[in-house]
Enzyme design. Sequence first.
Site, PDB file in Angstrom:
ATOM      1  N   ASN A 153       0.792  -1.226   0.000  1.00  0.00           N
ATOM      2  CA  ASN A 153       0.000   0.000   0.000  1.00  0.00           C
ATOM      3  C   ASN A 153       0.826   1.279   0.000  1.00  0.00           C
ATOM      4  O   ASN A 153       0.277   2.381   0.083  1.00  0.00           O
ATOM      5  CB  ASN A 153      -0.934   0.013   1.221  1.00  0.00           C
ATOM      6  CG  ASN A 153      -1.983  -1.081   1.142  1.00  0.00           C
ATOM      7  OD1 ASN A 153      -2.689  -1.215   0.150  1.00  0.00           O
ATOM      8  ND2 ASN A 153      -2.044  -1.907   2.172  1.00  0.00           N
TER       9      ASN A 153
ATOM     10  N   TRP B 204       6.813  -6.080  -4.749  1.00  0.00           N
ATOM     11  CA  TRP B 204       7.555  -5.766  -5.969  1.00  0.00           C
ATOM     12  C   TRP B 204       9.068  -5.853  -5.725  1.00  0.00           C
ATOM     13  O   TRP B 204       9.834  -5.006  -6.201  1.00  0.00           O
ATOM     14  CB  TRP B 204       7.186  -4.375  -6.514  1.00  0.00           C
ATOM     15  CG  TRP B 204       5.723  -4.153  -6.664  1.00  0.00           C
ATOM     16  CD1 TRP B 204       4.953  -3.282  -5.960  1.00  0.00           C
ATOM     17  CD2 TRP B 204       4.846  -4.845  -7.556  1.00  0.00           C
ATOM     18  NE1 TRP B 204       3.638  -3.371  -6.363  1.00  0.00           N
ATOM     19  CE2 TRP B 204       3.538  -4.323  -7.338  1.00  0.00           C
ATOM     20  CE3 TRP B 204       5.008  -5.845  -8.529  1.00  0.00           C
ATOM     21  CZ2 TRP B 204       2.422  -4.765  -8.041  1.00  0.00           C
ATOM     22  CZ3 TRP B 204       3.900  -6.287  -9.226  1.00  0.00           C
ATOM     23  CH2 TRP B 204       2.634  -5.749  -8.984  1.00  0.00           C
ATOM     24  N   ILE B 205       9.489  -6.890  -5.008  1.00  0.00           N
ATOM     25  CA  ILE B 205      10.896  -7.013  -4.630  1.00  0.00           C
ATOM     26  C   ILE B 205      11.641  -7.938  -5.599  1.00  0.00           C
ATOM     27  O   ILE B 205      11.333  -9.130  -5.704  1.00  0.00           O
ATOM     28  CB  ILE B 205      11.033  -7.541  -3.187  1.00  0.00           C
ATOM     29  CG1 ILE B 205      10.175  -6.704  -2.232  1.00  0.00           C
ATOM     30  CG2 ILE B 205      12.495  -7.547  -2.783  1.00  0.00           C
ATOM     31  CD1 ILE B 205      10.436  -5.215  -2.272  1.00  0.00           C
ATOM     32  N   THR B 206      12.611  -7.371  -6.293  1.00  0.00           N
ATOM     33  CA  THR B 206      13.447  -8.161  -7.196  1.00  0.00           C
ATOM     34  C   THR B 206      14.264  -9.161  -6.387  1.00  0.00           C
ATOM     35  O   THR B 206      14.879  -8.798  -5.383  1.00  0.00           O
ATOM     36  CB  THR B 206      14.380  -7.237  -7.997  1.00  0.00           C
ATOM     37  OG1 THR B 206      13.597  -6.274  -8.703  1.00  0.00           O
ATOM     38  CG2 THR B 206      15.213  -8.026  -8.989  1.00  0.00           C
TER      39      THR B 206
ATOM     40  N   ILE C 222       8.106   0.341 -36.915  1.00  0.00           N
ATOM     41  CA  ILE C 222       8.957   0.152 -38.091  1.00  0.00           C
ATOM     42  C   ILE C 222       8.852  -1.277 -38.612  1.00  0.00           C
ATOM     43  O   ILE C 222       8.825  -1.508 -39.830  1.00  0.00           O
ATOM     44  CB  ILE C 222      10.425   0.487 -37.741  1.00  0.00           C
ATOM     45  CG1 ILE C 222      10.576   2.003 -37.555  1.00  0.00           C
ATOM     46  CG2 ILE C 222      11.389  -0.027 -38.805  1.00  0.00           C
ATOM     47  CD1 ILE C 222      11.894   2.430 -36.946  1.00  0.00           C
TER      48      ILE C 222
ATOM     49  N   GLY D 293       3.718  -5.559 -38.770  1.00  0.00           N
ATOM     50  CA  GLY D 293       3.120  -6.786 -38.259  1.00  0.00           C
ATOM     51  C   GLY D 293       4.142  -7.700 -37.615  1.00  0.00           C
ATOM     52  O   GLY D 293       3.862  -8.351 -36.608  1.00  0.00           O
TER      53      GLY D 293
ATOM     54  N   GLU E 209      12.050   2.130  -9.178  1.00  0.00           N
ATOM     55  CA  GLU E 209      12.997   3.049  -8.527  1.00  0.00           C
ATOM     56  C   GLU E 209      12.601   4.511  -8.711  1.00  0.00           C
ATOM     57  O   GLU E 209      13.439   5.384  -8.924  1.00  0.00           O
ATOM     58  CB  GLU E 209      14.427   2.781  -9.010  1.00  0.00           C
ATOM     59  CG  GLU E 209      14.918   1.408  -8.567  1.00  0.00           C
ATOM     60  CD  GLU E 209      16.411   1.227  -8.693  1.00  0.00           C
ATOM     61  OE1 GLU E 209      17.141   2.182  -8.408  1.00  0.00           O
ATOM     62  OE2 GLU E 209      16.830   0.123  -9.061  1.00  0.00           O
TER      63      GLU E 209
ATOM     64  N   GLU F  77       6.946  10.432 -12.918  1.00  0.00           N
ATOM     65  CA  GLU F  77       6.320  11.561 -12.233  1.00  0.00           C
ATOM     66  C   GLU F  77       7.104  11.950 -10.977  1.00  0.00           C
ATOM     67  O   GLU F  77       7.285  13.139 -10.682  1.00  0.00           O
ATOM     68  CB  GLU F  77       4.878  11.208 -11.875  1.00  0.00           C
ATOM     69  CG  GLU F  77       3.929  11.099 -13.069  1.00  0.00           C
ATOM     70  CD  GLU F  77       4.142   9.832 -13.895  1.00  0.00           C
ATOM     71  OE1 GLU F  77       3.737   9.813 -15.071  1.00  0.00           O
ATOM     72  OE2 GLU F  77       4.732   8.857 -13.372  1.00  0.00           O
TER      73      GLU F  77
END
Length: 379
Positions: free
Chosen positions: A129, A156-158, A337, A340, A363, A367
């Site tokens: 949160n 969200w811990i690598t 570029i 498809g 990280e 914003e």
Amino acid sequence: MDFSINENQQMIAQMVQDFAAKEIKPNLNQWDADEHFPVDVMKKMGELGLLGIYVPEEYGGSGFSYLEYVTALIELGKVCGGIGLSVAAHNSLCTGHIYYHGTEEQKKKYLPKLASGEFIGAWGLTEPNTGSDAMRMKTTAVKDGDDWIITGAKNWITHGLSGDVSVVLVRTGELLDSKGITAFIVEKGTPGFSAVKIKDKLGVRASETAELIFDNVRVPNANVIGEVGKGFMQAMQVLDGGRISIAALSCGVARGAYEASVKYAKEREQFGKPIAHFQAIAFKLADMATEVQAAELLTFQAAHLKNNKKPLTKEGAFAKYYASEVAVRCGNEAVQIMGGYGYTKEYPAEKFLRDAKLMTIGEGTSEIQKVVISREILK
């Protein structure tokens, strides 16, 4: 500032290119599809010195500067954003936090193992949160004799699952008190400490992401990094360097997308000639080349300041903000570029675009970078 590439950078660039061609390129699509984090490949990179690039040799590292570190991340990003992200998080967050803020005993205990790849490192600030609003974190540590009891969760811990050692920021004081947050080292296997893998990510799928859970985890006071209450200040300094990592990785992803686009545009023919000869495509390539060059210059400028121990909050934010947005634009243009074909996994464009998007979030979002920049320029 000297803009030439030094001998060490050339050596590292070639080493990473050779390693990536052999160990990463043949497997990256399968890792991406399976969301597989190749721990064995990480450990091989540790053997090459890529997991302790700027750690001094006395602690088992390679002893290079941030210029070599940036060079390595650019080369990895050109091939796989996920693998590059894992190397960045290991170096600049977990290892970097211990190196810059740990006690001498902590450095001697953990840095040689992190630098060699024997240990994989994780770093935890974000919670389910609280992201940008880190001072509202709910994970707490309460003193109990010579130990601390940690309760809560990080998200969200690598390397949350595979990490052998995690540096976590925990509230030890009052809510919203910047001096009420402390950094702890928590080892894998500590009772009450567990992790749950986060699945179905858009990109960087070869880099492991998890939620860390702390169920009355007992940690000795010896595992406090620096002083109690100094964790938030440490984290902000760590993130200054971490932004350079993400900027470098973004440059790599952007350059990978650009180079793939140039190759495709020279080979793909329409109306009797390569599409690179059409101004609409040529101008896209010109824009990509210019933005990649500018992003790299901003990134190396920040790395130069880091090497010389000069303030870099503004310049690090410049680099991270601009380079990450450039990576997304280059990924998007690469898909356009290639048309498809760019929309399929047979070609690399769509993966560059998916990997790039995280760079504008992790990280510190774009914003937040603008918040940092605006504060600095309005001081």
